[in-house]
Write an enzyme that holds these catalytic residues in place. Structure first.
Site, PDB file in Angstrom:
ATOM      1  N   GLU A 189     -13.671 -29.560  25.947  1.00 13.91           N
ATOM      2  CA  GLU A 189     -12.571 -30.162  26.715  1.00 13.91           C
ATOM      3  C   GLU A 189     -12.861 -30.138  28.217  1.00 13.91           C
ATOM      4  OE1 GLU A 189      -9.272 -31.357  25.448  1.00 13.91           O
ATOM      5  OE2 GLU A 189      -9.645 -32.269  27.392  1.00 13.91           O
ATOM      6  N   ASP A 203     -13.428 -33.442  30.664  1.00 17.03           N
ATOM      7  CA  ASP A 203     -12.468 -33.764  31.730  1.00 17.03           C
ATOM      8  C   ASP A 203     -13.161 -33.802  33.087  1.00 17.03           C
ATOM      9  OD1 ASP A 203     -10.656 -33.581  29.666  1.00 17.03           O
ATOM     10  OD2 ASP A 203      -9.789 -31.675  30.294  1.00 17.03           O
ATOM     11  N   SER A 262      -7.494 -36.979  25.300  1.00 14.48           N
ATOM     12  CA  SER A 262      -8.088 -36.033  26.240  1.00 14.48           C
ATOM     13  C   SER A 262      -9.017 -36.744  27.210  1.00 14.48           C
ATOM     14  CB  SER A 262      -8.922 -35.003  25.484  1.00 14.48           C
ATOM     15  OG  SER A 262      -8.145 -33.910  25.123  1.00 14.48           O
TER      16      SER A 262
END
Ligand SMILES: *[C@@H]1O[C@H](CO)[C@@H](O)[C@H](O)[C@H]1NC(C)=O
Ligand SMILES: *[C@@H]1O[C@H](CO)[C@@H](O)[C@H](O)[C@H]1NC(C)=O
Length: 639
Positions: free
Chosen positions: A303, A307, A556
């Protein structure tokens, strides 16, 4: 001597007395459903002299006007657009009134709890006091019991309802600990309360474990339908490479998810060669966080690497701020992060849902919790979320109102809308017609399960799209709702009313494309908040994780991409001598033509096909994907 909850559990004193006869008390909160995950321990009797740390959340002033205040600085037709408020003005405007504070103090005093035992938070919004079990039961006309989590064995003190005098209800939001359970324990230990909205599939071509440049032919605008890169996103949404560094962009991560600088370097070497190796985020470590994460695994780095790689690549040379939250033992919540960026929010944490610092656990962070010590960026993107049904509506409303306040201060909050279509995290659906109480049919059928904070009307919720197979990014309508690996989270809230800025769009959806589902599946009253607001590509992102390039899917990915575009718009407004954009939804809904309308694909879940993307706003892809050039001209036209 102070006794912790654990000490209370150890006490085997006499049975609690029956609650006194009701006087003018009225029930203030009641748990709607019995929880399958928490069983009441009839073998443990509470010691009536043991102390419970009680918190009384006082009703804030002016919250009813919050929406109007926010529209005044955010609506494109307002002459005050962009005139954001100072944090001091915000704290003063919403602090509970002295009448409210006095009413609660008087009630406590008349119940035998003297003023000198009370602690009043600086912002007047919380009164805290340690009460014996006996005092709390008599004050709230309730009975406390120990509950055990059937999966984790964790013990928790709770009651099933509680009452306050009728004239006090208007002065109190909620009291803790009372009816709340630790709602998300099923899949997630406490440190995982904020769940990742991301799924992964192994990279289908050769995994490249080093930073050696890959031939240009592998990733190009010609194969964006298979491999999404920063260049693909710039081509899809018509935005340039960044040139300015005048604004601020924050990415929020929750421990144990952390990035690896070596992964950022691999990414730059392959997909963003204008960025020098070693370029990283500006790191704000909150509540004992560290960026030296645990073991290398997709779960720990996926994650954060995703990002940061896309946020940095899309806004460079603008520096990205990483807000890394929580130690590796206690973890963190959205509430803890809000504490860090707004001191007026700090005293209202709920130990059931928020991490408590200093962390008493061995090896935990022993410092005080961050409170207003971290500066909020102009755009903050978060790719974590709960199900609405995981948390009490009162807790969600308080948090949502905080996004309203920070919107008044000029911050744009972008959240991913979830990856399980109309179902919740992990594909869970609800067992009750009204999705509440956190009881799910795992992976099965049932009521649609909306996401939080995606449904909060004061944030921008971002769904996911994909490029149609064998379609070039130069085509006029290259995208559809994401149906590869994940389905875009979307639907209608069970907690929040429909904000006026989306009423025309949602009304038109129901008029022209009324879904066939009934109130059994979702709240079809056409009076509740619909989400997502917008969407952006969420399929086939090329990401470097633990040294290798792989493909990643999810809202995401969509959220940091959309947040990057808003950051680039902020830089152009700053260059034009204007403010940053702040809360954007009213302007987005007033400019539907600044979006590429997505009209195919759906967001299946809960044993149904879900909703379908149609012309205009829909609960799969919102208004559609952004066209930067058009969105920029809409925002530059505003004061
Ligand atoms: C952005 O910069 C990269 C690397 O210098 C370049 O390959 C690409 O063509 C640029 N894209 C745009 C839209 O200017
Ligand atoms: C739908 O939402 C409205 C507005 O909040 C509420 O009055 C109604 O009870 C809800 N319907 C159901 C079935 O929960």
């Amino acid at each position: 001597m102070k006794l912790s909850i654990l000490a209370i559990v150890g006490g085997f004193a006499a049975c609690a007395a029956a609650a006194p006869a009701p006087t003018a008390h009225v029930v203030h909160e009641k748990r709607e459903t019995a929880s399958e995950r928490w069983s009441r321990r009839s073998d443990i009797k509470l010691n009536r002299d043991a102390l419970i740390p009680m918190s009384f959340g006082l009703t804030q002033r002016n919250l009813d006007n919050g929406f109007e205040f926010l529209m005044d600085v955010s609506h494109p037709e307002s002459k005050n657009f962009g005139k954001h408020w100072s944090m001091d003005k915000i704290a003063d405007t919403f602090a509970p009134s002295t009448e409210t504070l006095e009413a609660v103090k008087t009630w406590l005093k008349e119940s035998g709890i003297e003023d000198d035992r009370l602690t009043v938070a600086k912002g007047r919004n919380w009164v805290k006091v340690e009460l014996t079990v006996g005092e709390a039961e008599s004050l709230l006309r309730t009975e406390y019991h120990v509950y055990t989590n059937t999966q984790t064995g964790k013990e928790h003190l709770a009651c099933s309802d509680y009452s306050v005098p009728a004239h006090i209800t208007e002065h109190i939001d909620f009291i803790t600990p009372t009816i709340q359970f630790d709602a998300t324990v099923k899949q997630m230990p406490k440190r995982d309360l904020s769940k990742r909205n991301m799924k992964v599939r192994p990279f289908p071509i050769a995994v490249r474990p080093d930073a050696a440049p890959q031939p240009e032919v592998t990733y190009s605008l010609a194969n964006c339908d298979q491999y999404i890169t920063p260049d693909c996103l710039r081509a899809l949404y018509d935005f340039p490479n960044g040139t300015l560094a005048s604004s601020s962009y924050g990415i929020v991560e929750y421990t144990p998810n952390t990035y690896l600088q070596s992964d950022l370097n691999v990414f730059y070497a392959n997909l963003a060669r204008q960025i020098p190796s070693g370029t990283g985020p500006t790191v704000d470590l909150i509540d004992g966080a560290t960026t030296m994460g645990g073991t290398k695994s997709f779960d720990n780095q996926g994650e954060s690497d995703l990002d940061l790689q896309y946020a940095i690549a899309l806004v460079y040379p603008q520096k990205v701020t990483l807000y890394q939250n929580g130690d590796s033992i206690e973890g963190s919540s959205f509430g803890n992060f809000l504490d860090a960026i707004d001191s007026s929010y700090c005293s209202g944490d709920n130990p059931t849902y928020d991490a408590v610092y200093p962390d008493p656990a061995s090896g935990g962070y022993k410092g005080a919790e961050a409170c207003g010590t971290i500066k909020a960026a102009s755009v903050i993107s978060t790719s974590y979320g709960y199900n609405e049904a995981d948390l009490p509506a009162s807790y969600e409303t308080r948090q949502c109102n905080e996004y309203m306040k920070l919107g008044l201060a000029g911050t744009t909050f972008v959240f991913s809308s979830g990856d399980s279509g109309v179902a919740g995290n992990n594909g869970d659906c609800c067992t009750k017609a009204k999705c509440a109480g956190g009881t799910y049919n795992t992976g099965g059928s049932g009521t649609f399960n909306p996401a939080f904070p995606a449904t909060c009307p004061y944030i921008t919720s971002v769904g996911a799209t994909q490029i149609k197979p064998n379609t070039a990014v130069t085509a006029t309508a290259p995208e559809e709702a994401c149906e590869t690996v994940i389905y875009s989270g979307g639907g209608f809230s069970n907690v929040f009313a429909m904000p006026s800025y989306q009423s025309t769009a949602v009304k038109s959806y129901f008029t022209s494309h009324k879904p066939t589902y009934t109130a059994t599946q979702y709240n079809n009253s056409q009076t509740v908040r619909g989400y997502p607001d917008v969407s952006a590509n969420g399929a086939n992102y090329v990401v470097a994780v633990d040294g290798a390039l792989g493909l990643v899917y999810g809202t995401s990915a969509s959220a940091p991409t959309f947040g990057s575009i808003i950051t680039l718009i902020n830089e152009q407004r700053i260059a034009a001598g204007k403010s940053t954009v702040g809360f954007i939804n009213p302007t987005l809904y007033a400019n539907p033509s600044a979006f590429n309308d997505i009209v195919s694909g759906g967001n299946q879940g809960c044993g149904t096909a879900g909703f379908t993307a149609v012309s205009g706003w829909d609960p799969v892809t919102g208004l559609g994907t952004p066209n930067y050039a058009k969105l920029l001209s809409a925002f530059l036209a505003l004061p």
